[in-house]
Design a protein around this motif. Structure first.
Motif, PDB file in Angstrom:
ATOM      1  N   ILE A 263      42.283  44.002  43.433  1.00 36.05           N
ATOM      2  CA  ILE A 263      40.905  44.046  43.626  1.00 36.05           C
ATOM      3  C   ILE A 263      40.185  44.948  42.856  1.00 36.05           C
ATOM      4  CG2 ILE A 263      41.311  45.918  45.345  1.00 36.05           C
ATOM      5  CD1 ILE A 263      38.577  43.312  45.591  1.00 36.05           C
ATOM      6  N   SER A 264      40.836  46.029  42.240  1.00 35.04           N
ATOM      7  CA  SER A 264      40.256  46.870  41.070  1.00 35.04           C
ATOM      8  C   SER A 264      39.895  45.992  39.968  1.00 35.04           C
ATOM      9  CB  SER A 264      41.308  47.938  41.012  1.00 35.04           C
ATOM     10  OG  SER A 264      42.437  47.503  40.509  1.00 35.04           O
ATOM     11  N   ASP A 265      40.933  44.975  39.578  1.00 38.88           N
ATOM     12  CA  ASP A 265      40.549  44.094  38.395  1.00 38.88           C
ATOM     13  C   ASP A 265      39.152  43.244  38.694  1.00 38.88           C
ATOM     14  OD1 ASP A 265      42.644  45.147  37.213  1.00 38.88           O
ATOM     15  OD2 ASP A 265      44.002  43.416  37.658  1.00 38.88           O
ATOM     16  N   LEU A 266      38.973  42.767  39.891  1.00 37.50           N
ATOM     17  CA  LEU A 266      38.176  41.785  40.246  1.00 37.50           C
ATOM     18  C   LEU A 266      36.823  42.753  40.401  1.00 37.50           C
ATOM     19  CD1 LEU A 266      39.703  39.940  43.496  1.00 37.50           C
ATOM     20  CD2 LEU A 266      39.407  38.967  41.163  1.00 37.50           C
ATOM     21  N   ILE A 267      36.891  43.755  40.723  1.00 33.33           N
ATOM     22  CA  ILE A 267      35.567  44.562  40.705  1.00 33.33           C
ATOM     23  C   ILE A 267      35.171  44.906  39.302  1.00 33.33           C
ATOM     24  CG2 ILE A 267      34.687  46.738  41.432  1.00 33.33           C
ATOM     25  CD1 ILE A 267      36.204  46.735  43.832  1.00 33.33           C
ATOM     26  N   GLN A 268      36.093  45.002  38.271  1.00 33.66           N
ATOM     27  CA  GLN A 268      35.874  45.370  36.999  1.00 33.66           C
ATOM     28  C   GLN A 268      35.118  44.039  36.301  1.00 33.66           C
ATOM     29  OE1 GLN A 268      35.957  48.153  35.307  1.00 33.66           O
ATOM     30  NE2 GLN A 268      34.959  47.106  33.631  1.00 33.66           N
ATOM     31  N   GLN A 269      35.709  42.811  36.715  1.00 31.16           N
ATOM     32  CA  GLN A 269      35.000  41.670  36.097  1.00 31.16           C
ATOM     33  C   GLN A 269      33.829  41.471  36.755  1.00 31.16           C
ATOM     34  OE1 GLN A 269      37.781  38.179  37.195  1.00 31.16           O
ATOM     35  NE2 GLN A 269      39.481  39.700  36.674  1.00 31.16           N
ATOM     36  N   TRP A 270      33.529  41.779  38.077  1.00 32.71           N
ATOM     37  CA  TRP A 270      32.370  41.469  38.718  1.00 32.71           C
ATOM     38  C   TRP A 270      31.189  42.496  38.063  1.00 32.71           C
ATOM     39  CZ3 TRP A 270      34.918  41.499  44.129  1.00 32.71           C
ATOM     40  CH2 TRP A 270      35.536  40.324  44.480  1.00 32.71           C
ATOM     41  N   LYS A 280      30.227  42.255  49.697  1.00 36.79           N
ATOM     42  CA  LYS A 280      30.270  41.200  50.727  1.00 36.79           C
ATOM     43  C   LYS A 280      30.379  39.851  50.181  1.00 36.79           C
ATOM     44  CE  LYS A 280      27.530  39.780  54.124  1.00 36.79           C
ATOM     45  NZ  LYS A 280      26.537  39.684  55.347  1.00 36.79           N
ATOM     46  N   ASN A 281      29.330  39.450  49.414  1.00 37.94           N
ATOM     47  CA  ASN A 281      29.207  38.044  48.783  1.00 37.94           C
ATOM     48  C   ASN A 281      30.451  37.978  47.940  1.00 37.94           C
ATOM     49  OD1 ASN A 281      26.870  37.634  50.448  1.00 37.94           O
ATOM     50  ND2 ASN A 281      25.513  37.827  48.736  1.00 37.94           N
ATOM     51  N   LEU A 282      30.691  38.586  47.049  1.00 39.32           N
ATOM     52  CA  LEU A 282      31.840  38.324  46.244  1.00 39.32           C
ATOM     53  C   LEU A 282      33.177  38.338  46.700  1.00 39.32           C
ATOM     54  CD1 LEU A 282      30.358  40.319  43.170  1.00 39.32           C
ATOM     55  CD2 LEU A 282      30.568  38.096  43.441  1.00 39.32           C
ATOM     56  N   LEU A 283      33.278  39.425  47.777  1.00 41.55           N
ATOM     57  CA  LEU A 283      34.551  39.432  48.451  1.00 41.55           C
ATOM     58  C   LEU A 283      34.837  37.861  49.067  1.00 41.55           C
ATOM     59  CD1 LEU A 283      35.404  42.439  50.375  1.00 41.55           C
ATOM     60  CD2 LEU A 283      36.535  41.655  48.570  1.00 41.55           C
ATOM     61  N   SER A 284      33.617  37.366  49.547  1.00 47.12           N
ATOM     62  CA  SER A 284      33.798  36.124  50.195  1.00 47.12           C
ATOM     63  C   SER A 284      34.082  34.973  49.384  1.00 47.12           C
ATOM     64  CB  SER A 284      32.339  35.721  50.921  1.00 47.12           C
ATOM     65  OG  SER A 284      32.229  36.485  51.928  1.00 47.12           O
ATOM     66  N   THR A 285      34.123  35.237  48.180  1.00 45.90           N
ATOM     67  CA  THR A 285      34.804  34.360  47.124  1.00 45.90           C
ATOM     68  C   THR A 285      36.245  34.056  47.113  1.00 45.90           C
ATOM     69  OG1 THR A 285      34.474  35.511  45.212  1.00 45.90           O
ATOM     70  CG2 THR A 285      32.675  34.524  45.762  1.00 45.90           C
ATOM     71  N   VAL A 286      36.936  35.207  47.483  1.00 38.01           N
ATOM     72  CA  VAL A 286      38.154  35.496  47.389  1.00 38.01           C
ATOM     73  C   VAL A 286      39.031  35.637  48.741  1.00 38.01           C
ATOM     74  CG1 VAL A 286      38.367  36.341  45.055  1.00 38.01           C
ATOM     75  CG2 VAL A 286      38.389  37.966  46.859  1.00 38.01           C
ATOM     76  N   LEU A 287      38.157  35.711  49.854  1.00 35.89           N
ATOM     77  CA  LEU A 287      38.818  35.911  51.179  1.00 35.89           C
ATOM     78  C   LEU A 287      37.973  35.088  52.074  1.00 35.89           C
ATOM     79  CD1 LEU A 287      39.510  39.718  51.438  1.00 35.89           C
ATOM     80  CD2 LEU A 287      41.104  37.858  51.624  1.00 35.89           C
ATOM     81  N   ASP A 303      29.264  47.547  52.937  1.00 37.77           N
ATOM     82  CA  ASP A 303      28.793  46.512  51.851  1.00 37.77           C
ATOM     83  C   ASP A 303      27.586  47.391  50.778  1.00 37.77           C
ATOM     84  OD1 ASP A 303      28.151  44.220  50.764  1.00 37.77           O
ATOM     85  OD2 ASP A 303      26.615  43.700  52.166  1.00 37.77           O
ATOM     86  N   LYS A 304      27.960  47.343  49.674  1.00 35.59           N
ATOM     87  CA  LYS A 304      27.146  47.637  48.463  1.00 35.59           C
ATOM     88  C   LYS A 304      27.110  46.685  47.405  1.00 35.59           C
ATOM     89  CE  LYS A 304      28.437  52.547  49.059  1.00 35.59           C
ATOM     90  NZ  LYS A 304      29.114  53.838  48.113  1.00 35.59           N
ATOM     91  N   ALA A 305      26.044  46.849  46.507  1.00 37.09           N
ATOM     92  CA  ALA A 305      25.924  46.156  45.233  1.00 37.09           C
ATOM     93  C   ALA A 305      27.211  46.909  44.313  1.00 37.09           C
ATOM     94  CB  ALA A 305      24.699  46.421  44.509  1.00 37.09           C
ATOM     95  N   ILE A 306      27.685  45.721  43.788  1.00 38.46           N
ATOM     96  CA  ILE A 306      28.859  45.988  42.935  1.00 38.46           C
ATOM     97  C   ILE A 306      28.722  47.223  42.202  1.00 38.46           C
ATOM     98  CG2 ILE A 306      30.707  45.065  41.099  1.00 38.46           C
ATOM     99  CD1 ILE A 306      31.065  44.013  43.846  1.00 38.46           C
ATOM    100  N   ASN A 307      27.512  47.269  41.395  1.00 43.49           N
ATOM    101  CA  ASN A 307      27.330  48.373  40.490  1.00 43.49           C
ATOM    102  C   ASN A 307      26.984  49.840  40.936  1.00 43.49           C
ATOM    103  OD1 ASN A 307      24.856  48.015  41.392  1.00 43.49           O
ATOM    104  ND2 ASN A 307      23.748  47.334  39.632  1.00 43.49           N
TER     105      ASN A 307
END
Length: 395
Positions: A263-270, A280-287, A303-307
């Motif tokens: 998940i740390s790598d995914l967050i970095q990409q996002w 929430k929206n981005l996690l819903s692409t992998v779960l 739920d927060k914005a990624i940044n």
């Protein structure tokens, strides 16, 4: 009184395999079973398709107090020997993931093969015949059933475990073992779904039917990488069934919800590509979306914005999503379990012949003994292997 060389208690996978093997050696063999038809558990296995063996079967796939016990039988009658048998009978089958083999048409094909083999080997099968009494005689054993009495030289107990009592499962095999002084290890339901405590049931209300690829681990460090499935009563799916054999009451199960990606790598990409979007929206692409919404609604994750995610937020998500912990309330028990863990202690038996060391001419095979395979055709393979080993030894 009917006299026979070999009497087999149980017309299931192990019992029929043993009977046919002994019959081909010229032994007079009779099988007795209290059911209306043979192979009842075979018929409902694998959703009616019967996962009859696994190409990867090896001693490592079995739980037993003595891990060496299964080696002899499995090496002498392998999964490839059983595949040869079904191919000789022209039965169509297909491969699934992880080495599993299933019938194309249905489980009845396996029962038909076993019954045909028994017929060719001259075996008699007596159904609707409940065992009432067993005693030792000068030349072997006397077994009284509801309608007949049998005198046999070799008595084979292939009565199965306690799973699926609706199909007639009884503890008779354990009672016979105890009658003749053999130790029976404590039994419990295995390869079985978990039930959840009320608070967890409410948390996951509405998630029934959702499946997630995971890695599930027990407290003893055993882990399985397969799907979990949310049900009305709790958690099921292959990974849960597998881990249930290693779980003990009161223990916690740890689930990696994202075994394929950190998940740390995914967050970095996002952060680099979609930093304004919500977690929430981005996690819903992998779960599954409903699962993510449930986690947010119950404040398991914020739920927060990624940044806007802090270092602590990311550390929390790593811990939560890769080490998600559930403490089951229990299991669904023998009603839905695929096998019984525990049973006749293998130290009481010969690993070569399955004869009881304390009772000449008395044999135990299949699920009634303390050997439990992983999910995926392994329990059937042990039934075939132990049945053949015993069938080659009975006198």
């Amino acid at each position: 009184m009917i006299s026979t060389d070999v009497l087999v208690l149980g017309a299931g996978a192990a019992g029929l395999m043993c009977a046919a093997t002994a019959g081909y050696r010229g032994k007079n063999v009779i099988v007795v079973d209290m059911g209306k038809k043979p192979g009842r558990k075979i018929l409902i296995s694998g959703g009616g398709r019967c996962n009859f063996t696994n190409e990867n079967a090896s001693p490592e796939n079995y739980l037993c107090q003595n891990p060496h016990f299964v080696k002899s039988a499995l090496s002498r009658y392998t999964q490839f020997d059983f595949i040869d048998l079904v191919e000789r009978h022209g039965m169509p089958f297909h491969h699934k993931t992880l080495g599993q083999l299933f019938c194309d048409n249905g489980a009845q094909d396996i029962v038909d093969i076993l019954m045909t083999e028994c017929e060719w080997a001259g075996v008699e099968v007596h159904l609707r015949s409940e065992v009432l009494h067993i005693e030792k005689s000068d030349s072997g054993y006397i077994v009284k059933t509801t309608d007949k009495s049998f005198q046999c030289q070799s008595l084979v107990v292939a009565s199965g475990g306690l799973t699926m009592p609706k199909l007639g499962a009884t503890p008779i095999g354990y009672k016979v073992a105890e009658q003749f002084g053999l130790e029976v290890l404590p039994t419990k339901a295995a390869l079985v779904p978990f039930t959840l405590h009320e608070h967890d049931k409410q948390r996951f209300d509405g998630l029934s039917g959702i499946s997630i690829p995971t890695t599930v681990s027990s407290e003893d460090g055993t882990s399985f990488k397969e799907n979990i499935l949310f049900t009305h009563r709790g958690l099921s799916g292959p990974a849960i069934l597998q881990i249930s054999s290693f779980w003990r009451a009161g223990q916690t199960v740890t689930i990696d919800l994202l075994p394929e990606s950190a998940i740390s790598d995914l967050i970095q990409q996002w952060r680099e590509t979609q930093s304004q979007k919500s977690l929430k929206n981005l996690l819903s692409t992998v779960l599954p979306k409903r699962f993510v919404e449930s986690l947010v609604n119950h404040k398991d994750i914020t739920d927060k914005a990624i940044n806007q995610l802090s270092k602590d937020d990311v550390a929390y998500l790593v811990q939560y999503l890769h080490h998600w912990q559930i403490k089951p309330n229990g299991t669904e028990g023998y009603r839905t379990a695929e096998v019984t863990l525990g049973g006749v202690n293998t130290d009481e038996l010969s690993s070569k012949t399955f004869e009881a060391k304390k009772a000449k001419g008395l044999y135990f095979i299949g699920e009634v003994i303390d050997v439990t395979g992983h999910l995926g055709g392994y329990n059937f393979q042990f039934a075939w292997s132990s049945g053949v080993a015993c069938g080659q030894a009975v006198s």
